[in-house]
Scaffold this motif. Structure first.
Motif, PDB file in Angstrom:
ATOM      1  N   PHE A 199       0.874  -1.214  -0.003  1.00 49.81           N
ATOM      2  CA  PHE A 199      -0.053  -0.110   0.079  1.00 49.81           C
ATOM      3  C   PHE A 199       0.928   1.280   0.058  1.00 49.81           C
ATOM      4  CE2 PHE A 199      -2.634   3.174   2.147  1.00 49.81           C
ATOM      5  CZ  PHE A 199      -3.601   3.387   1.463  1.00 49.81           C
ATOM      6  N   PRO A 242       1.472   5.204   0.423  1.00 47.59           N
ATOM      7  CA  PRO A 242       1.198   6.472   1.135  1.00 47.59           C
ATOM      8  C   PRO A 242       0.823   7.482   0.061  1.00 47.59           C
ATOM      9  CG  PRO A 242       3.357   6.187   1.577  1.00 47.59           C
ATOM     10  CD  PRO A 242       2.923   5.361   0.709  1.00 47.59           C
ATOM     11  N   TYR A 247      -3.480  11.618   6.321  1.00 47.96           N
ATOM     12  CA  TYR A 247      -3.551  10.690   7.354  1.00 47.96           C
ATOM     13  C   TYR A 247      -2.212  10.507   8.067  1.00 47.96           C
ATOM     14  CZ  TYR A 247      -1.788   6.794   4.520  1.00 47.96           C
ATOM     15  OH  TYR A 247      -1.020   5.830   3.673  1.00 47.96           O
ATOM     16  N   ASP A 276       3.350   0.172  15.217  1.00 46.88           N
ATOM     17  CA  ASP A 276       2.715   0.623  13.927  1.00 46.88           C
ATOM     18  C   ASP A 276       2.107  -0.482  13.279  1.00 46.88           C
ATOM     19  OD1 ASP A 276       2.062   1.513  11.431  1.00 46.88           O
ATOM     20  OD2 ASP A 276       4.152   1.679  10.650  1.00 46.88           O
ATOM     21  N   GLY A 292       0.045  -3.143  10.735  1.00 48.67           N
ATOM     22  CA  GLY A 292      -0.232  -3.012   9.475  1.00 48.67           C
ATOM     23  C   GLY A 292       0.644  -1.839   8.920  1.00 48.67           C
ATOM     24  N   THR A 348       4.294  -3.994  12.136  1.00 48.93           N
ATOM     25  CA  THR A 348       3.746  -5.514  11.767  1.00 48.93           C
ATOM     26  C   THR A 348       3.003  -5.479  10.667  1.00 48.93           C
ATOM     27  OG1 THR A 348       1.658  -5.309  13.245  1.00 48.93           O
ATOM     28  CG2 THR A 348       3.728  -5.776  14.559  1.00 48.93           C
ATOM     29  N   ASP A 349       2.904  -6.410   9.974  1.00 52.93           N
ATOM     30  CA  ASP A 349       2.215  -6.677   8.903  1.00 52.93           C
ATOM     31  C   ASP A 349       2.050  -8.139   8.532  1.00 52.93           C
ATOM     32  OD1 ASP A 349       1.520  -4.228   6.354  1.00 52.93           O
ATOM     33  OD2 ASP A 349       1.183  -6.440   6.091  1.00 52.93           O
ATOM     34  N   ALA A 385       5.343  -6.566   2.414  1.00 50.05           N
ATOM     35  CA  ALA A 385       5.177  -5.344   3.207  1.00 50.05           C
ATOM     36  C   ALA A 385       6.350  -5.219   4.241  1.00 50.05           C
ATOM     37  CB  ALA A 385       3.773  -5.259   3.744  1.00 50.05           C
ATOM     38  N   CYS A 407       3.745 -10.518  11.546  1.00 53.92           N
ATOM     39  CA  CYS A 407       2.926 -10.702  12.494  1.00 53.92           C
ATOM     40  C   CYS A 407       1.431 -10.218  12.442  1.00 53.92           C
ATOM     41  CB  CYS A 407       3.524  -9.883  13.595  1.00 53.92           C
ATOM     42  SG  CYS A 407       2.810  -9.466  15.187  1.00 53.92           S
ATOM     43  N   ASP A 408       0.520 -11.138  13.001  1.00 51.26           N
ATOM     44  CA  ASP A 408      -1.158 -10.791  13.098  1.00 51.26           C
ATOM     45  C   ASP A 408      -1.244  -9.644  14.041  1.00 51.26           C
ATOM     46  OD1 ASP A 408      -3.699 -10.820  12.345  1.00 51.26           O
ATOM     47  OD2 ASP A 408      -3.976 -12.998  13.082  1.00 51.26           O
ATOM     48  N   ILE A 409      -1.559  -8.475  13.482  1.00 58.34           N
ATOM     49  CA  ILE A 409      -1.830  -7.422  14.207  1.00 58.34           C
ATOM     50  C   ILE A 409      -0.752  -6.974  15.321  1.00 58.34           C
ATOM     51  CG2 ILE A 409      -3.778  -6.003  15.669  1.00 58.34           C
ATOM     52  CD1 ILE A 409      -5.509  -7.812  14.300  1.00 58.34           C
ATOM     53  N   PRO A 455      -5.922   0.597   8.921  1.00 59.78           N
ATOM     54  CA  PRO A 455      -6.316  -0.798   8.720  1.00 59.78           C
ATOM     55  C   PRO A 455      -6.854  -0.734   7.335  1.00 59.78           C
ATOM     56  CG  PRO A 455      -7.926   0.482  10.095  1.00 59.78           C
ATOM     57  CD  PRO A 455      -6.961   1.329   9.823  1.00 59.78           C
ATOM     58  N   MET A 462      -9.881  -7.543  11.035  1.00 55.62           N
ATOM     59  CA  MET A 462      -8.815  -6.559  11.501  1.00 55.62           C
ATOM     60  C   MET A 462      -9.359  -5.449  12.337  1.00 55.62           C
ATOM     61  SD  MET A 462      -5.474  -4.937  10.023  1.00 55.62           S
ATOM     62  CE  MET A 462      -4.268  -4.156  10.815  1.00 55.62           C
TER      63      MET A 462
HETATM   64  C1  LIG Z   1      -4.374   0.467   4.315  1.00 55.15           C
HETATM   65  S1  LIG Z   1      -2.781  -0.470   4.434  1.00 55.15           S
HETATM   66  C2  LIG Z   1      -1.608   0.651   5.442  1.00 55.15           C
HETATM   67  C3  LIG Z   1      -0.321   0.598   5.233  1.00 55.15           C
HETATM   68  C4  LIG Z   1       0.380   1.618   6.049  1.00 55.15           C
HETATM   69  N1  LIG Z   1       0.337   1.788   7.418  1.00 55.15           N
HETATM   70  C5  LIG Z   1       0.136   3.055   5.499  1.00 55.15           C
HETATM   71  O1  LIG Z   1      -0.581   3.732   5.932  1.00 55.15           O
HETATM   72  O2  LIG Z   1       0.419   3.446   4.340  1.00 55.15           O
HETATM   73  C6  LIG Z   1      -3.265  -1.830   5.717  1.00 55.15           C
HETATM   74  C7  LIG Z   1      -1.907  -2.606   5.910  1.00 55.15           C
HETATM   75  O3  LIG Z   1      -2.362  -3.568   7.001  1.00 55.15           O
HETATM   76  C8  LIG Z   1      -2.029  -4.714   6.613  1.00 55.15           C
HETATM   77  N2  LIG Z   1      -2.732  -5.928   7.420  1.00 55.15           N
HETATM   78  C9  LIG Z   1      -3.838  -6.366   7.195  1.00 55.15           C
HETATM   79  N3  LIG Z   1      -4.292  -7.376   8.163  1.00 55.15           N
HETATM   80  C10 LIG Z   1      -3.253  -7.407   8.920  1.00 55.15           C
HETATM   81  C11 LIG Z   1      -3.235  -8.226  10.054  1.00 55.15           C
HETATM   82  N4  LIG Z   1      -4.188  -9.004  10.473  1.00 55.15           N
HETATM   83  N5  LIG Z   1      -2.185  -7.934  10.873  1.00 55.15           N
HETATM   84  C12 LIG Z   1      -1.056  -6.764  10.519  1.00 55.15           C
HETATM   85  N6  LIG Z   1      -1.248  -6.263   9.449  1.00 55.15           N
HETATM   86  C13 LIG Z   1      -2.301  -6.301   8.508  1.00 55.15           C
HETATM   87  C14 LIG Z   1      -1.902  -4.904   5.095  1.00 55.15           C
HETATM   88  O4  LIG Z   1      -1.045  -5.939   4.667  1.00 55.15           O
HETATM   89  C15 LIG Z   1      -1.424  -3.563   4.857  1.00 55.15           C
HETATM   90  O5  LIG Z   1      -0.236  -3.435   4.649  1.00 55.15           O
END
Ligand SMILES: C[S@@+](CC[C@H](N)C(=O)[O-])C[C@H]1O[C@@H](n2cnc3c(N)ncnc32)[C@H](O)[C@@H]1O
Length: 342
Positions: A183, A185, A190, A207, A209, A230-231, A236, A258-260, A273, A295
């Motif tokens: 993703f 920016p 934001y 931070d 995601g 984490t992502d 990513a 990592c998950d969240i 998110p 999420m």
């Molecule tokens: C909208 S993007 C935001 C990326 C960055 N923080 C930014 O603002 O530019 C959401 C991010 O959350 C990650 N993501 C989705 N589910 C997740 C989870 N369960 N744990 C960690 N990251 C997650 C996605 O892979 C993605 O990189």
């Protein structure tokens, strides 16, 4: 991918960063193909391997796109108005998925010659660096061929340009380099919020995601001593790690798969998110789709056990992504009730 060409079976490597399955039926086509005929092949699930000038392939892709847009507009007018926003959302998603499936069926050959990946078609652009950027080591031998969807290839070429040139992040005063499928920016509100919101403490921030690592970089610049991003997506995490190194903040910021939440507690947690409910059509869309709002629900639910006393938490909402101006949107940094009281 295997197909029959004048009675002879041919097979080649299928490339798909979006993890689309290889088409089972393929016909060879060139500049004589019309948009109607292409849509006819696509409706039978038949892919079209382009043999002509590359510009002709791009033209037919645009012509199919226009034809599908007109068809979609007619369908929309004929049908009864959908009753709810959810139904409209579902209908629009279906239309996009169908459109993307049809467009993905125009295929382009690639070959490895002298260690360089190229498109063996007239007037083809150089693609070696972009192909390796998106697909890594192709595992091709000299003179081996591969096939890729033209639609995906167009996306790969433009993503490679974004990576090479970087995306300007004014509040950081530097450029962030997004990897393929991460993703970007491209909106600033934001990020500006995280750059200007009052900070409760300076020890540790999460931070969630992290994507390109942009929030982690902003927080590191603001003097937070340690940031863990984490992502779920490896690409990513690789991207954020590379950006931390490029920005010289690898001693402060770290990215983990990592998950969240990572283990432990932080005094500041930020998260932008995925904001669309529903499953992603391809793995490249996973950054913006949140199946079952998993999420969005798990993030606040897990906060009490990951926040230290007096902590702050940030969440940027869909409004902030799509409307102008974070001040009028719903981005916020909020002081939560003490852990355990939620
Ligand atoms: C909208 S993007 C935001 C990326 C960055 N923080 C930014 O603002 O530019 C959401 C991010 O959350 C990650 N993501 C989705 N589910 C997740 C989870 N369960 N744990 C960690 N990251 C997650 C996605 O892979 C993605 O990189």
């Amino acid at each position: 991918m295997t197909w029959e060409e004048r009675g002879v079976q041919s097979s080649t490597k299928w490339l798909s960063a979006s993890e689309r399955p290889a088409p089972k039926h393929v016909v060879l086509v060139d500049d004589r193909l019309t948009a109607d005929r292409a849509i006819g092949f696509a409706s039978q699930g038949t892919a079209m391997l382009w043999q002509g000038d590359i510009h002709g392939a791009k033209q037919i892709l645009s012509a199919i796109g226009r034809r599908l847009t007109r068809q979609g507009a007619k369908t929309g007018k004929r049908g009864a108005a959908p009753a709810t926003a959810a139904e409209q959302f579902y209908r629009i998603r279906q239309m996009h998925a169908q459109r993307s499936r049809v467009l993905s069926l125009i295929l382009i050959p690639l070959e490895l010659q002298g260690g360089v990946v190229s498109i063996p078609l007239p007037r083809a652009p150089e693609v070696d660096a972009a192909i390796r950027f998106a697909y890594g080591d192709l595992g091709l031998g000299e003179q081996d061929r591969a096939v890729v969807s033209l639609q995906e290839l167009v996306g790969v070429l433009s993503a490679h340009q974004w990576y090479v040139n970087g995306v300007d992040v004014p509040s950081l005063g530097v450029r962030i380099h997004p990897h393929y499928g991460t993703f970007m920016p491209t909106r600033h509100e934001y990020v500006d919020l995280v750059a200007s919101a009052p900070l409760p403490a300076h020890d540790l921030a999460f931070d969630i995601g992290t994507g390109t690592g942009v929030f982690s970089a902003v927080l590191a610049k603001r003097g937070i001593r340690r940031v863990i991003g984490t992502d779920l997506q490896k690409r990513a995490v690789d991207c954020a790690t590379e950006n931390f190194e490029l920005l010289g903040i690898a001693d402060v910021a770290e990215a983990r798969i990592c998950d969240i939440f990572p283990e432990g507690k932080a005094s500041l947690i930020v998260c932008n998110p995925p904001w669309l409910p529903g499953s992603a059509a391809t793995s490249l869309d996973a950054a913006i789709y949140d199946p079952g709002s998993q999420m969005l629900l798990s993030y606040p639910a897990g906060l009490p056990s990951h926040l230290s006393e007096g902590a702050r938490v940030g969440l940027s909402s869909p409004t902030s992504q799509n409307s102008s101006g974070c001040g009028r949107g719903r981005c916020c940094l909020t002081r939560l009730p003490a852990p355990g009281s939620m």
